[in-house]
Design a protein around this motif. Structure first.
Motif, PDB file in Angstrom:
ATOM      1  N   LEU A 101       0.838  -1.197   0.000  1.00 49.38           N
ATOM      2  CA  LEU A 101       0.000   0.000   0.000  1.00 49.38           C
ATOM      3  C   LEU A 101       0.873   1.248   0.000  1.00 49.38           C
ATOM      4  N   TRP A 102       1.892   1.270   0.843  1.00 48.55           N
ATOM      5  CA  TRP A 102       2.833   2.394   0.914  1.00 48.55           C
ATOM      6  C   TRP A 102       3.477   2.623  -0.462  1.00 48.55           C
ATOM      7  N   PHE A 103       3.999   1.550  -1.046  1.00 54.53           N
ATOM      8  CA  PHE A 103       4.651   1.654  -2.348  1.00 54.53           C
ATOM      9  C   PHE A 103       3.675   2.139  -3.415  1.00 54.53           C
ATOM     10  N   GLY A 104       2.452   1.603  -3.426  1.00 50.16           N
ATOM     11  CA  GLY A 104       1.461   1.990  -4.430  1.00 50.16           C
ATOM     12  C   GLY A 104       1.076   3.452  -4.343  1.00 50.16           C
ATOM     13  N   LEU A 105       0.877   3.961  -3.130  1.00 54.59           N
ATOM     14  CA  LEU A 105       0.524   5.371  -2.971  1.00 54.59           C
ATOM     15  C   LEU A 105       1.680   6.285  -3.363  1.00 54.59           C
ATOM     16  N   LYS A 106       2.898   5.930  -2.984  1.00 50.97           N
ATOM     17  CA  LYS A 106       4.066   6.739  -3.362  1.00 50.97           C
ATOM     18  C   LYS A 106       4.251   6.730  -4.877  1.00 50.97           C
ATOM     19  N   ARG A 107       4.064   5.579  -5.499  1.00 52.88           N
ATOM     20  CA  ARG A 107       4.202   5.470  -6.953  1.00 52.88           C
ATOM     21  C   ARG A 107       3.141   6.311  -7.657  1.00 52.88           C
ATOM     22  N   SER A 108       1.927   6.298  -7.128  1.00 57.35           N
ATOM     23  CA  SER A 108       0.853   7.100  -7.700  1.00 57.35           C
ATOM     24  C   SER A 108       1.193   8.581  -7.629  1.00 57.35           C
ATOM     25  N   TRP A 109       1.725   9.040  -6.508  1.00 57.51           N
ATOM     26  CA  TRP A 109       2.150  10.438  -6.377  1.00 57.51           C
ATOM     27  C   TRP A 109       3.214  10.772  -7.408  1.00 57.51           C
ATOM     28  N   ARG A 110       4.209   9.896  -7.544  1.00 58.23           N
ATOM     29  CA  ARG A 110       5.311  10.157  -8.479  1.00 58.23           C
ATOM     30  C   ARG A 110       4.802  10.196  -9.920  1.00 58.23           C
ATOM     31  N   ASP A 111       3.886   9.301 -10.274  1.00 59.57           N
ATOM     32  CA  ASP A 111       3.355   9.271 -11.630  1.00 59.57           C
ATOM     33  C   ASP A 111       2.509  10.505 -11.955  1.00 59.57           C
ATOM     34  N   ARG A 112       1.962  11.146 -10.950  1.00 62.83           N
ATOM     35  CA  ARG A 112       1.123  12.333 -11.166  1.00 62.83           C
ATOM     36  C   ARG A 112       1.924  13.622 -11.018  1.00 62.83           C
ATOM     37  N   ASP A 113       3.230  13.541 -10.921  1.00 60.29           N
ATOM     38  CA  ASP A 113       4.077  14.726 -10.759  1.00 60.29           C
ATOM     39  C   ASP A 113       4.398  15.315 -12.139  1.00 60.29           C
ATOM     40  N   ILE A 114       3.369  15.881 -12.766  1.00 66.80           N
ATOM     41  CA  ILE A 114       3.479  16.462 -14.096  1.00 66.80           C
ATOM     42  C   ILE A 114       3.147  17.949 -13.979  1.00 66.80           C
ATOM     43  N   LEU A 115       3.882  18.775 -14.700  1.00 60.57           N
ATOM     44  CA  LEU A 115       3.595  20.206 -14.730  1.00 60.57           C
ATOM     45  C   LEU A 115       3.734  20.691 -16.157  1.00 60.57           C
ATOM     46  N   GLU A 116       2.687  21.346 -16.659  1.00 59.39           N
ATOM     47  CA  GLU A 116       2.729  21.965 -17.977  1.00 59.39           C
ATOM     48  C   GLU A 116       2.665  23.471 -17.793  1.00 59.39           C
ATOM     49  N   ARG A 117       3.582  24.186 -18.443  1.00 57.61           N
ATOM     50  CA  ARG A 117       3.601  25.650 -18.418  1.00 57.61           C
ATOM     51  C   ARG A 117       3.329  26.148 -19.831  1.00 57.61           C
ATOM     52  N   PHE A 118       2.279  26.946 -19.955  1.00 60.91           N
ATOM     53  CA  PHE A 118       1.897  27.525 -21.235  1.00 60.91           C
ATOM     54  C   PHE A 118       2.080  29.022 -21.146  1.00 60.91           C
ATOM     55  N   GLU A 119       2.726  29.603 -22.149  1.00 62.51           N
ATOM     56  CA  GLU A 119       2.904  31.056 -22.184  1.00 62.51           C
ATOM     57  C   GLU A 119       2.709  31.560 -23.600  1.00 62.51           C
ATOM     58  N   MET A 120       1.845  32.558 -23.725  1.00 57.26           N
ATOM     59  CA  MET A 120       1.600  33.178 -25.020  1.00 57.26           C
ATOM     60  C   MET A 120       1.981  34.646 -24.937  1.00 57.26           C
ATOM     61  N   THR A 121       2.894  35.057 -25.788  1.00 61.17           N
ATOM     62  CA  THR A 121       3.248  36.467 -25.928  1.00 61.17           C
ATOM     63  C   THR A 121       2.773  36.910 -27.308  1.00 61.17           C
ATOM     64  N   THR A 122       2.988  38.169 -27.615  1.00 64.60           N
ATOM     65  CA  THR A 122       2.593  38.658 -28.929  1.00 64.60           C
ATOM     66  C   THR A 122       3.483  38.081 -30.028  1.00 64.60           C
ATOM     67  N   ASP A 123       4.652  37.524 -29.668  1.00 63.78           N
ATOM     68  CA  ASP A 123       5.597  36.997 -30.653  1.00 63.78           C
ATOM     69  C   ASP A 123       5.695  35.472 -30.681  1.00 63.78           C
ATOM     70  N   ALA A 124       5.395  34.799 -29.587  1.00 63.74           N
ATOM     71  CA  ALA A 124       5.612  33.352 -29.527  1.00 63.74           C
ATOM     72  C   ALA A 124       4.662  32.694 -28.532  1.00 63.74           C
ATOM     73  N   VAL A 125       4.435  31.420 -28.779  1.00 61.22           N
ATOM     74  CA  VAL A 125       3.668  30.573 -27.864  1.00 61.22           C
ATOM     75  C   VAL A 125       4.589  29.428 -27.469  1.00 61.22           C
ATOM     76  N   THR A 126       4.718  29.183 -26.166  1.00 64.97           N
ATOM     77  CA  THR A 126       5.554  28.072 -25.715  1.00 64.97           C
ATOM     78  C   THR A 126       4.761  27.190 -24.760  1.00 64.97           C
ATOM     79  N   LEU A 127       5.026  25.902 -24.858  1.00 64.35           N
ATOM     80  CA  LEU A 127       4.457  24.920 -23.941  1.00 64.35           C
ATOM     81  C   LEU A 127       5.609  24.048 -23.473  1.00 64.35           C
ATOM     82  N   THR A 128       5.822  24.021 -22.166  1.00 64.23           N
ATOM     83  CA  THR A 128       6.882  23.204 -21.575  1.00 64.23           C
ATOM     84  C   THR A 128       6.227  22.217 -20.631  1.00 64.23           C
ATOM     85  N   ARG A 129       6.579  20.952 -20.782  1.00 64.71           N
ATOM     86  CA  ARG A 129       6.016  19.897 -19.940  1.00 64.71           C
ATOM     87  C   ARG A 129       7.143  19.213 -19.185  1.00 64.71           C
TER      88      ARG A 129
END
Length: 174
Positions: A78-106
């Motif tokens: 149970l401990w391992f499964g919950l820790k693994r679930s947390w690690r698998d959900r550690d995703i961050l997407e950053r979206f930025e739109m300026t007048t010159d460019a659009v960037t998406l970093t994951r």
């Protein structure tokens, strides 16, 4: 809500074409995490207590040593499964739109970064009704390749994200 608006200048006047590049929309997206660190401690503690209840009747017998390893194995899994679930959900997407460019970093769970960049005048936001069982699949086109955004969001959150992106795109293109 797993969408954090850092900058949103979509409600103001349109940017002038000779103005320096300015951020029109900046977002951070991440998967919903319902189990807090305190909830993790509570879950492990409650499971431990429930697993130990049957052992009270076995105290002082040789059977205790036959059952105890299996109960500790269940707790460890149970401990391992919950820790693994947390690690698998550690995703961050950053979206930025300026007048010159659009960037998406994951940032993926393993720490690797994937980048995408496009010119906002050539970018398109597309929402597909259903792709491989995923409702309201959202993609960005216009750069070197088509990329998905917010794949971990609920369909309702993806529709809201689509409206935000289209508003920002309309402001940049006007």
């Amino acid at each position: 809500m797993p969408i954090k608006v850092i900058t949103d200048h979509t409600q103001g006047a349109p940017a002038s074409s000779g103005a320096p590049s300015s951020v029109v929309l900046s977002l951070e997206l991440w998967p919903h995490q319902s189990l807090t660190p305190g909830g993790f401690v509570t879950m492990i503690g409650a499971t431990f207590a429930m697993l130990m209840v049957p052992l009270v009747g076995l105290l002082g017998t040789a059977v205790l040593w036959g059952v105890l390893p299996f109960e500790l194995l269940v707790l460890g899994l149970l401990w391992f499964g919950l820790k693994r679930s947390w690690r698998d959900r550690d995703i961050l997407e950053r979206f930025e739109m300026t007048t010159d460019a659009v960037t998406l970093t994951r940032r993926d769970p393993d720490g690797s970064l994937r980048d995408w960049e496009a010119n906002p005048y050539w970018m398109r936001v597309e929402r597909h009704e259903r792709v491989a069982g995923i409702e309201d699949y959202l993609t960005l086109e216009g750069g070197p390749r088509k990329v998905e955004i917010g794949a971990f969001l609920t369909p309702e959150e993806r529709r809201q994200l689509e409206r935000q992106l289209l508003n920002a795109l309309g402001r940049v293109k006007s």
